[in-house]
Design a protein around this motif. Structure first.
Motif, PDB file in Angstrom:
ATOM      1  N   TYR A 182       0.986  -1.193   0.165  1.00  0.00           N
ATOM      2  CA  TYR A 182       0.008   0.432   0.173  1.00  0.00           C
ATOM      3  C   TYR A 182       0.987   1.263  -0.225  1.00  0.00           C
ATOM      4  N   TRP A 183       1.496   1.672   1.319  1.00  0.00           N
ATOM      5  CA  TRP A 183       2.821   2.754   1.121  1.00  0.00           C
ATOM      6  C   TRP A 183       3.176   3.104  -0.058  1.00  0.00           C
ATOM      7  N   PHE A 184       3.956   2.010  -0.655  1.00  0.00           N
ATOM      8  CA  PHE A 184       5.349   2.298  -1.705  1.00  0.00           C
ATOM      9  C   PHE A 184       4.290   1.601  -3.311  1.00  0.00           C
ATOM     10  N   ALA A 185       2.960   1.457  -3.094  1.00  0.00           N
ATOM     11  CA  ALA A 185       2.393   1.035  -4.842  1.00  0.00           C
ATOM     12  C   ALA A 185       1.380   2.572  -4.881  1.00  0.00           C
ATOM     13  N   ARG A 186       0.498   2.138  -4.177  1.00  0.00           N
ATOM     14  CA  ARG A 186      -0.922   2.843  -3.298  1.00  0.00           C
ATOM     15  C   ARG A 186      -1.537   3.900  -3.098  1.00  0.00           C
ATOM     16  N   ALA A 187      -0.621   4.529  -2.138  1.00  0.00           N
ATOM     17  CA  ALA A 187      -1.278   5.143  -1.307  1.00  0.00           C
ATOM     18  C   ALA A 187      -0.601   6.528  -1.793  1.00  0.00           C
ATOM     19  N   LYS A 188      -1.779   7.674  -1.634  1.00  0.00           N
ATOM     20  CA  LYS A 188      -1.823   8.929  -2.243  1.00  0.00           C
ATOM     21  C   LYS A 188      -1.913  10.173  -1.053  1.00  0.00           C
ATOM     22  N   ALA A 189      -1.487  11.739  -1.515  1.00  0.00           N
ATOM     23  CA  ALA A 189      -2.646  12.620  -0.352  1.00  0.00           C
ATOM     24  C   ALA A 189      -4.622  12.381  -0.584  1.00  0.00           C
ATOM     25  N   ASN A 190      -4.735  12.929   1.043  1.00  0.00           N
ATOM     26  CA  ASN A 190      -5.803  12.355   1.368  1.00  0.00           C
ATOM     27  C   ASN A 190      -6.614  10.557   1.562  1.00  0.00           C
ATOM     28  N   ASP A 191      -6.267   9.985   1.503  1.00  0.00           N
ATOM     29  CA  ASP A 191      -6.199   8.910   1.951  1.00  0.00           C
ATOM     30  C   ASP A 191      -6.494   9.138   3.344  1.00  0.00           C
ATOM     31  N   LEU A 192      -8.431   8.163   3.273  1.00  0.00           N
ATOM     32  CA  LEU A 192      -7.804   7.698   4.642  1.00  0.00           C
ATOM     33  C   LEU A 192      -8.117   7.049   5.626  1.00  0.00           C
ATOM     34  N   LEU A 193      -6.883   6.778   6.412  1.00  0.00           N
ATOM     35  CA  LEU A 193      -6.709   5.858   7.146  1.00  0.00           C
ATOM     36  C   LEU A 193      -7.100   6.033   8.326  1.00  0.00           C
ATOM     37  N   ARG A 194      -6.950   5.368   9.992  1.00  0.00           N
ATOM     38  CA  ARG A 194      -7.450   4.997  11.597  1.00  0.00           C
ATOM     39  C   ARG A 194      -5.492   5.008  11.576  1.00  0.00           C
ATOM     40  N   LEU A 195      -6.076   5.464  12.814  1.00  0.00           N
ATOM     41  CA  LEU A 195      -4.062   5.514  13.605  1.00  0.00           C
ATOM     42  C   LEU A 195      -5.028   5.304  15.258  1.00  0.00           C
ATOM     43  N   GLU A 196      -4.363   3.856  15.470  1.00  0.00           N
ATOM     44  CA  GLU A 196      -4.926   4.201  16.994  1.00  0.00           C
ATOM     45  C   GLU A 196      -3.549   4.326  17.880  1.00  0.00           C
ATOM     46  N   GLY A 197      -3.004   5.547  19.076  1.00  0.00           N
ATOM     47  CA  GLY A 197      -2.435   6.102  19.946  1.00  0.00           C
ATOM     48  C   GLY A 197      -2.118   7.078  20.532  1.00  0.00           C
ATOM     49  N   PRO A 198      -1.324   6.851  21.285  1.00  0.00           N
ATOM     50  CA  PRO A 198       0.221   6.674  21.584  1.00  0.00           C
ATOM     51  C   PRO A 198       0.424   5.535  21.797  1.00  0.00           C
TER      52      PRO A 198
END
Length: 329
Positions: free
Chosen positions: A174-190
């Motif tokens: 994903y990061w090196f082939a499809r990821a682009k600006a404004n893609d929506l993800l989720r994060l859990e942290g810290p």
């Protein structure tokens, strides 16, 4: 339900089938931890009295450590009332773990196999963290991977990640082939307890390999913003890579008594700098380890090797803090 007493006098109840680490957190007590899988060894501590039981594999413990009464709090619960040689990390007690939506702000290549991803979160959902901590990114189909935060707290709330490509890695695709600006993800942290500590030591040493430099970068930014934390101290940054291509960041350390030492393990004939392993370079430099605190981040092998070698060379056991990158696809 058994009781667990800590070295600094605090205690909590240990529930059968729940790790002591999680039982402590449920009562607002934060113990050292990182991977939570038994592989990194960060939550290692000694049982001073009582009996505990492992309910998952403590893979990072050696046979000698087991014989000496060392356990991993992420893998065990208490069977009887116990006392362990661990303390509550008060500075982390007010840190709230959140699950938030985030979008990719920018994505840029730092090296052939490393990208910098900057994330933004909703304006009313700023993430509060300590430099050195990490977060989990939750992507397509719930795929989850852990990444250190590579910046100190920013006024705009943006979060920097440094991500190395893993061959055949599902998230890497994903990061090196499809990821682009404004893609929506989720994060859990810290997440994690890797952070700067108040220590009466003359030297602050950072050891990093690969993208293990990311949390070091965050810590250095914090130190630069708070010069009183390094007053009268010397700072050393040892960053190890295989080739020069792996040294993709040049720290700006003006205003701090700091030395940056890149170390290559597979240097070509043109390289005139240090070679070998970062921990070996540190030992060769004959810094007074009895007056040193070390923050190490990188591969599991480097962390375990560095800890053993540095403690043997005089570093106080409780002056070694680490965050091991546990591999996954």
């Amino acid at each position: 339900m058994a009781s667990v007493k800590l070295h600094n006098g605090k205690s909590f109840s240990s529930e059968t089938g729940t790790s002591m680490l999680d039982s402590a957190r449920a009562e607002g007590i934060i113990l050292e931890y990182s991977c939570r899988t038994g592989r990194c060894g960060v939550c290692k501590t000694k049982v001073l009295s009582g009996e505990t039981e492992a309910f998952k594999g403590e893979t990072s413990l050696t046979s000698d450590e087991r014989a000496a009464g060392l356990i991993l709090t992420c893998c065990r619960h208490a069977v009887t009332d116990v006392e362990i040689d661990a303390e509550d990390l008060g500075a982390l007690g007010n840190i709230v773990v959140k699950t938030l939506p985030c979008r990719i702000d920018t994505i840029n290549k730092l090296a052939d196999n490393v990208v910098e991803v900057i994330l933004r979160v909703p304006p009313n959902s700023k993430l509060t963290y300590l430099p050195g901590q990490y977060l989990d990114i939750i992507g397509e189909a719930g795929l989850r991977r852990s990444y250190s935060i590579a910046n100190a707290q920013r006024s705009d709330g943006k979060l920097e990640l440094q991500i190395r490509e893993v061959e055949l890695g599902m998230m890497s695709q994903y990061w090196f082939a499809r990821a682009k600006a404004n893609d929506l993800l989720r994060l859990e942290g810290p997440l994690g307890t890797f952070s700067l500590r108040e220590k009466d030591a003359r030297n602050i040493v950072f050891l990093a390999t690969g993208t293990g430099i990311a949390p070091v970068k965050a810590m250095l930014e914090h130190l630069l913003d708070n010069p009183s934390l390094t007053a009268g101290k010397k700072v050393f940054i040892y960053w190890g890579g295989r080739t020069l291509n792996d040294i993709y960041w040049n720290p700006q350390l003006q205003g701090m008594d700091a030395t940056f030492i890149p170390v290559l393990s597979r240097a070509d004939a043109q390289w005139t700098g240090r070679t070998g392993y970062v921990q070996s370079a540190l030992i060769k430099d004959a810094i007074d380890l009895t007056q040193t605190v070390v923050y190490a981040c990188g591969s599991e092998d480097m962390i375990h090797s560095a800890r053993d070698a540095l403690i043997t060379s005089g570093l106080p056991v409780k002056n070694f803090y680490s965050d091991a990158f546990v591999s996954s696809n």
